[in-house]
Scaffold this motif. Sequence first.
Motif, PDB file in Angstrom:
ATOM      1  N   ARG A   8      90.666  33.242  13.850  1.00 53.73           N
ATOM      2  CA  ARG A   8      89.270  33.625  13.165  1.00 53.73           C
ATOM      3  C   ARG A   8      88.211  33.366  14.293  1.00 53.73           C
ATOM      4  N   ASP A   9      88.339  32.485  15.260  1.00 50.52           N
ATOM      5  CA  ASP A   9      87.280  32.266  16.441  1.00 50.52           C
ATOM      6  C   ASP A   9      87.333  33.469  17.253  1.00 50.52           C
ATOM      7  N   TRP A  10      88.079  34.370  17.435  1.00 56.37           N
ATOM      8  CA  TRP A  10      88.233  35.399  18.091  1.00 56.37           C
ATOM      9  C   TRP A  10      87.526  36.813  17.581  1.00 56.37           C
ATOM     10  N   ARG A  11      86.862  36.765  16.258  1.00 50.80           N
ATOM     11  CA  ARG A  11      86.666  37.729  15.568  1.00 50.80           C
ATOM     12  C   ARG A  11      85.344  38.403  16.455  1.00 50.80           C
ATOM     13  N   GLY A  12      85.565  39.802  16.726  1.00 49.19           N
ATOM     14  CA  GLY A  12      84.546  40.192  17.516  1.00 49.19           C
ATOM     15  C   GLY A  12      84.746  40.529  18.962  1.00 49.19           C
ATOM     16  N   HIS A  13      85.924  39.750  19.490  1.00 51.12           N
ATOM     17  CA  HIS A  13      86.412  40.032  20.936  1.00 51.12           C
ATOM     18  C   HIS A  13      87.551  41.206  20.909  1.00 51.12           C
ATOM     19  N   LYS A  14      87.730  41.473  21.964  1.00 55.44           N
ATOM     20  CA  LYS A  14      88.519  42.663  22.191  1.00 55.44           C
ATOM     21  C   LYS A  14      90.057  42.480  21.937  1.00 55.44           C
ATOM     22  N   VAL A  15      90.594  43.551  21.382  1.00 52.30           N
ATOM     23  CA  VAL A  15      91.987  43.741  21.098  1.00 52.30           C
ATOM     24  C   VAL A  15      92.683  44.698  22.157  1.00 52.30           C
ATOM     25  N   ILE A  16      93.771  44.190  22.966  1.00 53.57           N
ATOM     26  CA  ILE A  16      94.400  45.144  23.873  1.00 53.57           C
ATOM     27  C   ILE A  16      95.760  45.421  23.487  1.00 53.57           C
ATOM     28  N   THR A  62      99.674  37.807  22.221  1.00 56.00           N
ATOM     29  CA  THR A  62      99.172  36.515  23.049  1.00 56.00           C
ATOM     30  C   THR A  62      97.879  36.642  23.236  1.00 56.00           C
ATOM     31  N   VAL A  63      97.251  35.556  23.797  1.00 59.56           N
ATOM     32  CA  VAL A  63      95.862  35.309  23.892  1.00 59.56           C
ATOM     33  C   VAL A  63      95.347  35.500  25.396  1.00 59.56           C
ATOM     34  N   LYS A  64      94.543  36.030  25.927  1.00 63.26           N
ATOM     35  CA  LYS A  64      94.186  35.938  27.146  1.00 63.26           C
ATOM     36  C   LYS A  64      92.804  35.562  27.290  1.00 63.26           C
ATOM     37  N   PRO A  65      92.125  35.067  28.545  1.00 62.86           N
ATOM     38  CA  PRO A  65      90.699  34.772  28.277  1.00 62.86           C
ATOM     39  C   PRO A  65      89.703  35.632  27.674  1.00 62.86           C
ATOM     40  N   ASP A  66      89.971  36.586  27.744  1.00 64.62           N
ATOM     41  CA  ASP A  66      88.956  37.502  27.039  1.00 64.62           C
ATOM     42  C   ASP A  66      89.508  38.470  26.085  1.00 64.62           C
ATOM     43  N   ALA A  67      90.538  38.245  25.739  1.00 64.72           N
ATOM     44  CA  ALA A  67      91.220  39.445  24.646  1.00 64.72           C
ATOM     45  C   ALA A  67      92.392  38.785  23.962  1.00 64.72           C
ATOM     46  N   VAL A  68      92.627  39.653  22.888  1.00 62.10           N
ATOM     47  CA  VAL A  68      94.065  39.403  22.296  1.00 62.10           C
ATOM     48  C   VAL A  68      94.930  40.667  22.444  1.00 62.10           C
ATOM     49  N   ARG A  69      96.130  40.256  22.906  1.00 56.87           N
ATOM     50  CA  ARG A  69      96.912  41.248  23.376  1.00 56.87           C
ATOM     51  C   ARG A  69      97.990  41.695  22.332  1.00 56.87           C
TER      52      ARG A  69
END
Length: 118
Positions: A8-16, A62-69
């Motif tokens: 949930r902390d990743w809401r709004g972050h990019k997904v690749i 997986t989680v990267k520093p700037d995105a969820v892959r």
Amino acid sequence: MFPAENLRDWRGHKVIDPDDDKIGELEAVYVDTGTDEPAFITVRVGFIGRHRLAFVPLAGATVKPDAVRVRYAKKLIGDAPAIDLDGELAAAEEPRVFAHYGLPYIPGAGGERRLARR
């Protein structure tokens, strides 16, 4: 798998996708009601004025520093079952979400839903 509260902390972050192509932004986390583990996310996809929320499985993500892959290609996700930005997934649509990704759909013992937004 990641705890739902961390995702949930990743809401709004990019997904690749696996090729690092941006799919959209993470909107919500859906847990499997049988295990209470994160199972799907919704990703905001589309064009200006025509956005929708596409469902994407978290298995293999997986989680990267700037995105969820996620492990699924952008094209497959673009064709996935989706809801309006303010919509809800109807219980009758759950099997279609799983089938789109070739995943088995098994409702709860009492016929209850498999996915719940957290």
